[in-house]
Motif scaffolding. Structure first.
Motif, PDB file in Angstrom:
ATOM      1  N   UNK A 118      26.084  26.495  45.722  1.00 27.48           N
ATOM      2  CA  UNK A 118      25.872  27.681  44.822  1.00 27.48           C
ATOM      3  C   UNK A 118      27.342  28.519  44.789  1.00 27.48           C
ATOM      4  N   UNK A 119      27.555  28.901  43.604  1.00 28.83           N
ATOM      5  CA  UNK A 119      28.863  29.260  43.024  1.00 28.83           C
ATOM      6  C   UNK A 119      28.584  30.704  42.535  1.00 28.83           C
ATOM      7  N   UNK A 120      29.293  31.838  43.233  1.00 33.55           N
ATOM      8  CA  UNK A 120      29.232  33.161  42.923  1.00 33.55           C
ATOM      9  C   UNK A 120      30.606  33.514  42.276  1.00 33.55           C
ATOM     10  N   UNK A 121      30.520  33.815  40.905  1.00 34.78           N
ATOM     11  CA  UNK A 121      31.955  34.254  40.245  1.00 34.78           C
ATOM     12  C   UNK A 121      32.196  35.828  40.319  1.00 34.78           C
ATOM     13  N   UNK A 122      33.284  36.242  40.644  1.00 38.85           N
ATOM     14  CA  UNK A 122      33.575  37.629  40.922  1.00 38.85           C
ATOM     15  C   UNK A 122      34.460  37.859  39.589  1.00 38.85           C
ATOM     16  N   UNK A 123      34.116  38.922  38.771  1.00 37.80           N
ATOM     17  CA  UNK A 123      34.685  39.076  37.504  1.00 37.80           C
ATOM     18  C   UNK A 123      35.757  40.164  37.664  1.00 37.80           C
ATOM     19  N   UNK A 124      36.192  40.670  36.358  1.00 37.65           N
ATOM     20  CA  UNK A 124      37.304  41.497  36.402  1.00 37.65           C
ATOM     21  C   UNK A 124      38.220  41.273  35.137  1.00 37.65           C
ATOM     22  N   UNK A 125      39.559  41.509  35.198  1.00 40.91           N
ATOM     23  CA  UNK A 125      40.232  41.342  34.256  1.00 40.91           C
ATOM     24  C   UNK A 125      40.726  39.951  34.131  1.00 40.91           C
ATOM     25  N   UNK A 126      40.430  39.275  32.994  1.00 43.52           N
ATOM     26  CA  UNK A 126      40.674  37.835  32.863  1.00 43.52           C
ATOM     27  C   UNK A 126      42.260  37.520  32.490  1.00 43.52           C
ATOM     28  N   UNK A 127      43.058  36.555  33.529  1.00 40.27           N
ATOM     29  CA  UNK A 127      44.211  36.317  33.354  1.00 40.27           C
ATOM     30  C   UNK A 127      44.400  34.851  33.011  1.00 40.27           C
ATOM     31  N   UNK A 128      44.680  34.710  31.606  1.00 40.98           N
ATOM     32  CA  UNK A 128      44.643  33.306  31.051  1.00 40.98           C
ATOM     33  C   UNK A 128      45.950  32.549  31.900  1.00 40.98           C
ATOM     34  N   UNK A 129      46.850  33.043  32.199  1.00 45.50           N
ATOM     35  CA  UNK A 129      47.847  32.116  33.093  1.00 45.50           C
ATOM     36  C   UNK A 129      47.428  31.575  33.968  1.00 45.50           C
ATOM     37  N   UNK A 130      46.502  32.238  34.868  1.00 45.58           N
ATOM     38  CA  UNK A 130      45.898  31.652  36.165  1.00 45.58           C
ATOM     39  C   UNK A 130      44.643  31.047  35.756  1.00 45.58           C
ATOM     40  N   UNK A 131      43.893  31.561  34.624  1.00 44.05           N
ATOM     41  CA  UNK A 131      42.670  31.080  34.285  1.00 44.05           C
ATOM     42  C   UNK A 131      41.632  31.733  35.387  1.00 44.05           C
ATOM     43  N   UNK A 132      41.729  32.854  35.745  1.00 44.71           N
ATOM     44  CA  UNK A 132      41.088  33.724  36.837  1.00 44.71           C
ATOM     45  C   UNK A 132      40.959  35.055  36.694  1.00 44.71           C
ATOM     46  N   UNK A 133      40.112  35.820  37.298  1.00 44.49           N
ATOM     47  CA  UNK A 133      39.991  37.129  37.099  1.00 44.49           C
ATOM     48  C   UNK A 133      40.891  37.611  38.211  1.00 44.49           C
ATOM     49  N   UNK A 134      41.344  38.964  37.608  1.00 45.27           N
ATOM     50  CA  UNK A 134      42.071  39.737  39.168  1.00 45.27           C
ATOM     51  C   UNK A 134      42.060  41.202  38.587  1.00 45.27           C
ATOM     52  N   UNK A 135      42.834  41.947  39.510  1.00 50.87           N
ATOM     53  CA  UNK A 135      42.949  43.489  39.107  1.00 50.87           C
ATOM     54  C   UNK A 135      42.057  44.254  40.088  1.00 50.87           C
ATOM     55  N   UNK A 136      42.087  45.530  40.135  1.00 49.82           N
ATOM     56  CA  UNK A 136      41.092  46.433  40.903  1.00 49.82           C
ATOM     57  C   UNK A 136      39.555  46.012  40.891  1.00 49.82           C
ATOM     58  N   UNK A 137      39.025  45.730  39.529  1.00 50.32           N
ATOM     59  CA  UNK A 137      37.650  45.387  39.613  1.00 50.32           C
ATOM     60  C   UNK A 137      37.315  44.153  40.648  1.00 50.32           C
TER      61      UNK A 137
END
Length: 257
Positions: A118-137
């Motif tokens: 089971x995979x749970x994704x944690x969202x936020x601000x999308x960062x294309x360079x890393x293909x990941x979500x980041x930031x305070x959210x």
């Protein structure tokens, strides 16, 4: 530009095309008449470049890391390509739950038959360079979870100070991942010891185990262990993965210390 044409015996158009490709991957910056290298000591390369960098070392580290995961565990994985390489090995372990901010996990799982975690994704601000979500959210969402283990990598290792990242928000995000985990395991290949990055993530005290590759020098291993860090050396060759690569041609010893 002319130096490159002469050195490699190719056309100017070929040099332009190759430099365009390297610039797109974040390795160089094109300037009039040529290109300049990005300041690699303080620059986090694009995902496309990182995926192909030190592949054998990352695979060995990922394979060793997965051996520390028990069935039914909950994990948090960061957006490192070393953690991403763990997925094929984790797919054989039943009833796992993975929390991550790394979108590339989706693509990786598509290529793994019968992956049932089971995979749970944690969202936020999308960062294309890393293909990941980041930031305070993203950081705030992570605080809602408690997991058994955290697996992450970093931009650079300073044997005196600890683990570093180039970007402040990524450093904060990795700290948040460590804080929600019962056990934290750092995954680093030898290239991390030669790099510098600006923002301290944590001191080595935050890690229960550091897994390195078999190109790590005796001096680097001694530096980690002098800080009270438990170190495991992962061999790139799967046939030898049960033992630690000893320095200076010595016989392999126990895998953990």
């Amino acid at each position: 530009m002319h130096e490159l044409v002469e050195q490699f015996a190719v056309s100017v158009m070929t040099v332009h095309r190759d430099l365009d490709a390297l610039e797109a991957r974040g390795v160089v910056r094109k300037v009039r008449g040529g290109a300049t290298a990005q300041p690699s000591s303080l620059y986090e390369s694009s995902l496309a470049f990182r995926v192909g960098e030190n592949m054998d070392a990352k695979e060995g580290i990922a394979r060793a890391a997965a051996q520390h995961v028990a069935p039914g565990s909950s994990l948090v994985l960061d957006d490192s390509t070393t953690a991403l390489a763990m997925l094929p090995h984790l797919a054989t372990i039943p009833q796992l739950t993975i929390v991550t901010n790394f979108v590339s996990v989706i693509d990786k799982l598509r290529d793994i038959p019968d992956a049932s975690m089971e995979v749970i994704f944690v969202g936020g601000a999308y960062r294309p360079k890393y293909d990941s979500f980041g930031g305070v959210l993203t950081e705030n969402w992570l605080k809602h979870f408690r997991v058994d283990q955290c697996f992450l990598s970093v931009s650079a290792i300073d044997l005196e100070l600890g683990a570093f990242h180039r970007e402040a928000d990524h450093a904060a995000l990795k700290r948040a991942m460590i804080e929600i985990a019962g056990e934290s395991i750092l995954l680093v290949d030898v290239s991390k010891f030669a790099k510098r990055a600006m923002h301290l993530i944590v001191d080595f005290d935050a890690f229960d185990l550091v897994i390195v590759d078999d190109e790590t020098t005796a001096e680097q291993l001694a530096g980690l262990r002098s800080r009270g860090v438990e170190v495991e050396v992962a061999l790139a060759d799967e046939d030898d993965a049960g033992a630690e690569a000893a320095p200076d041609g010595a016989q392999p010893q126990e895998q953990r210390s």
